[in-house]
Write a protein that holds these residues in place. Structure first.
Motif, short mmCIF file in Angstrom:
data_model
loop_
_atom_site.label_atom_id
_atom_site.label_comp_id
_atom_site.label_asym_id
_atom_site.label_seq_id
_atom_site.Cartn_x
_atom_site.Cartn_y
_atom_site.Cartn_z
N LEU A 218 0.83 -1.21 0.00
CA LEU A 218 0.00 0.00 0.00
C LEU A 218 0.86 1.25 0.00
CD1 LEU A 218 -2.60 -1.18 2.67
CD2 LEU A 218 -3.09 -0.80 0.24
N VAL A 219 1.90 1.25 0.82
CA VAL A 219 2.80 2.40 0.89
C VAL A 219 3.47 2.62 -0.45
CG1 VAL A 219 4.95 3.27 1.91
CG2 VAL A 219 3.22 2.21 3.37
N PHE A 220 3.97 1.57 -1.04
CA PHE A 220 4.68 1.69 -2.31
C PHE A 220 3.79 2.24 -3.41
CE2 PHE A 220 5.85 -0.13 -6.44
CZ PHE A 220 7.07 0.49 -6.60
N MET A 221 2.51 1.86 -3.40
CA MET A 221 1.59 2.30 -4.45
C MET A 221 0.92 3.63 -4.12
SD MET A 221 1.75 0.24 -6.96
CE MET A 221 2.44 -1.38 -7.30
N GLY A 222 1.22 4.21 -2.97
CA GLY A 222 0.69 5.52 -2.66
C GLY A 222 -0.63 5.52 -1.92
N TYR A 223 -1.05 4.37 -1.37
CA TYR A 223 -2.28 4.29 -0.58
C TYR A 223 -1.94 4.48 0.90
CZ TYR A 223 -4.58 2.21 -4.72
OH TYR A 223 -5.09 1.97 -5.98
N LEU A 224 -1.45 5.66 1.24
CA LEU A 224 -0.90 5.87 2.58
C LEU A 224 -1.99 5.85 3.66
CD1 LEU A 224 1.88 6.34 3.84
CD2 LEU A 224 1.37 8.79 3.87
N ALA A 225 -3.17 6.37 3.38
CA ALA A 225 -4.23 6.37 4.38
C ALA A 225 -4.63 4.94 4.75
CB ALA A 225 -5.45 7.14 3.87
N GLU A 226 -4.73 4.07 3.76
CA GLU A 226 -5.03 2.67 4.04
C GLU A 226 -3.90 2.01 4.82
OE1 GLU A 226 -6.81 -0.04 1.12
OE2 GLU A 226 -6.99 1.70 -0.20
N ALA A 227 -2.66 2.33 4.44
CA ALA A 227 -1.51 1.78 5.15
C ALA A 227 -1.52 2.20 6.61
CB ALA A 227 -0.22 2.22 4.47
N HIS A 228 -1.96 3.42 6.86
CA HIS A 228 -2.04 3.92 8.24
C HIS A 228 -3.06 3.11 9.04
CE1 HIS A 228 -1.58 7.83 10.80
NE2 HIS A 228 -1.45 6.73 11.52
N GLU A 229 -4.19 2.78 8.41
CA GLU A 229 -5.20 1.95 9.08
C GLU A 229 -4.62 0.58 9.43
OE1 GLU A 229 -8.53 1.76 6.48
OE2 GLU A 229 -9.02 3.90 6.64
N HIS A 230 -3.87 -0.01 8.50
CA HIS A 230 -3.24 -1.30 8.76
C HIS A 230 -2.24 -1.17 9.91
CE1 HIS A 230 -4.16 -3.83 4.98
NE2 HIS A 230 -5.06 -2.85 5.07
N ALA A 231 -1.48 -0.08 9.89
CA ALA A 231 -0.48 0.13 10.95
C ALA A 231 -1.15 0.24 12.32
CB ALA A 231 0.34 1.39 10.64
N ASP A 232 -2.22 1.02 12.39
CA ASP A 232 -2.92 1.19 13.68
C ASP A 232 -3.41 -0.15 14.20
OD1 ASP A 232 -2.57 3.94 13.85
OD2 ASP A 232 -4.45 4.41 12.84
N ASN A 233 -3.99 -0.96 13.30
CA ASN A 233 -4.50 -2.26 13.71
C ASN A 233 -3.37 -3.18 14.17
OD1 ASN A 233 -6.66 -4.54 13.64
ND2 ASN A 233 -5.02 -5.32 12.34
N ASN A 234 -2.32 -3.27 13.36
CA ASN A 234 -1.23 -4.20 13.68
C ASN A 234 -0.50 -3.79 14.94
OD1 ASN A 234 -1.80 -5.78 11.43
ND2 ASN A 234 -0.34 -4.72 10.13
N VAL A 235 -0.29 -2.50 15.11
CA VAL A 235 0.40 -2.01 16.30
C VAL A 235 -0.40 -2.32 17.56
CG1 VAL A 235 1.04 0.11 17.54
CG2 VAL A 235 1.82 -0.26 15.19
N ALA A 236 -1.71 -2.16 17.50
CA ALA A 236 -2.55 -2.47 18.66
C ALA A 236 -2.40 -3.93 19.07
CB ALA A 236 -4.02 -2.16 18.34
#
Length: 410
Positions: A218-236
């Protein structure tokens, strides 16, 4: 938190490292894309330059699209500039006002597609047949993907499905395995080998089905907002396991880099930095066991000559080559490092039609090294690197954890 500590942490965030740039060109001399494609102006001329100049008008450097996010530039930078991450942030900025292509959408959302495929009876077999037909008819090329490549087939059963049937000995020592998309859906035997290796070392392996894709595609393709959602979930979820003193371990170097380091660089969140301290690459964790004299070294002979390609995203973790050091202890194993630079695949980069030739040109040194080597197998900690090696050389490849599983007789 003191103001001094807060300021230091702020300066470590990717956005602020641009001001450390000395314009020394170290990033340019180390960039594999720049060597392969003369249209690319170089790493420092894209994300870092844009961040420092703070342009007052919409102005995107067109050659930003050439960056593969291999992070060679970051490893070369003497000033600690997060060059590649800045490029990804700049790419995301571009897509705030520009539409993604169908190709970008497909390559960024492999996890979504795999889940849909596995909802259908016989879905993987049907999808694999469809992909073979699609390639033969030129469909993928028409969508902007590299028509020369085969899309990696879905395994009949995902790792998470296979995991349910693995009978493990109970143990007070536990780790949580983060399989990532490629291992889960395309190469689940790597995950199975990891479970067996950890069992041989007295650990019980857990999985957390609430984890998402790490977000690297997602980050590589420029979908940063979605990547942020994944990060929040995984970090939790990582922090949930951290509270129980149970580490999270990944077998994919791109996944472990994202979870350990890139979340904090991209999103400047102290929770993400804290969670990263509970994440380990597989052989990093095994080497820690070895340093504590807790690694099971009751190895059976494995008569193999191995050529080891160290993936860029493992190099960026500053771990050295723990897989090579551990496998060198196995009787009969001879491990030699390829030391031939980036393979050129860089996750989804090499799957894009307009990047295929660049990807293959970058990989030429490695391909030639493999073809000249007298090795039985090429080992690598990254799934897409292994795909590139197979595509460029037809060599037999595997993850180093699979060799270690053999050494345990598993």
């Amino acid at each position: 938190m003191s103001e001094v500590t807060k300021k230091i942490e702020e300066m470590e965030a990717a956005l602020f490292t641009a001001d450390h740039c000395l314009s020394c060109t170290s990033c340019m001399s180390s960039c594999p894309v720049m060597e392969a494609e003369k249209k690319y102006l170089g790493p420092k001329m894209v994300g870092p330059a844009h961040r420092r100049m703070q342009f007052s008008q919409d102005d995107i450097e067109e050659c930003l699209d050439f960056c593969s996010n291999c992070k060679s530039c970051e490893r070369a930078c003497p000033s600690g500039v997060a060059v590649s991450t800045l490029n990804m942030l700049q790419r995301a900025k571009y897509y705030e006002t520009h539409a993604h292509s169908h190709c970008d959408d497909m390559l960024a959302h492999g996890e979504r597609m795999a889940k849909r495929v596995r909802m259908l009876p016989g879905g993987p077999a049907i999808a694999n047949l469809g992909m073979r037909i699609g390639k033969a008819m030129g469909v993928f090329g028409a969508l902007g993907m590299a028509g020369e490549r085969s899309i990696p087939p879905y395994a009949p059963k995902s790792f998470l499905q296979l995991f349910k049937d693995i009978r493990q000995p109970r143990s007070e020592k536990k780790v949580v395995f983060f399989p990532g998309c490629f291992i889960n859906d395309n190469d689940p035997q790597v995950g199975v080998a990891f479970v067996k290796v950890m069992n041989a070392n007295g650990y019980e392996v857990l999985v957390d089905e609430e984890f998402n894709c790490c977000g690297s595609p997602l980050v590589f393709m420029g979908y940063l907002a979605e990547a942020h959602e994944h990060a929040d979930n995984n970090v939790a979820h990582i922090m949930k396991w951290q509270a129980q003193d149970i580490p999270v371990v990944a077998c994919c170097a791109s996944c472990s880099l994202m979870l350990k380091q890139e979340y904090h660089e991209l999103f400047d969140d102290s929770k993400m930095q804290a969670a990263g301290r509970n994440v380990y690459d597989a052989f990093e964790f095994l080497e820690i066991l070895a340093e504590k004299d807790e690694l099971n070294t009751d190895f059976q002979p494995v008569e193999e000559k191995l050529l080891y390609h160290v993936p860029c995203h493992l190099k960026s973790q500053g771990l050295g080559v723990p897989a090579a050091r551990i496998l060198a202890q196995v009787p009969g194993v001879a491990v030699e490092q390829a030391d031939a630079g980036c393979c050129g695949m860089s996750g989804n980069y090499g799957f894009k039609g307009d990047k295929y030739a660049i990807s293959m040109k970058i990989g030429e040194k490695l391909f030639n090294r493999i073809k000249d080597a007298d090795s039985d197998e090429v080992i690598c900690d990254c799934g897409t690197c292994r795909l590139q090696i197979q595509h460029g050389t037809q060599a037999k490849t595997c993850h180093p954890v699979q060799i270690l599983a053999k050494a345990y007789g598993l």
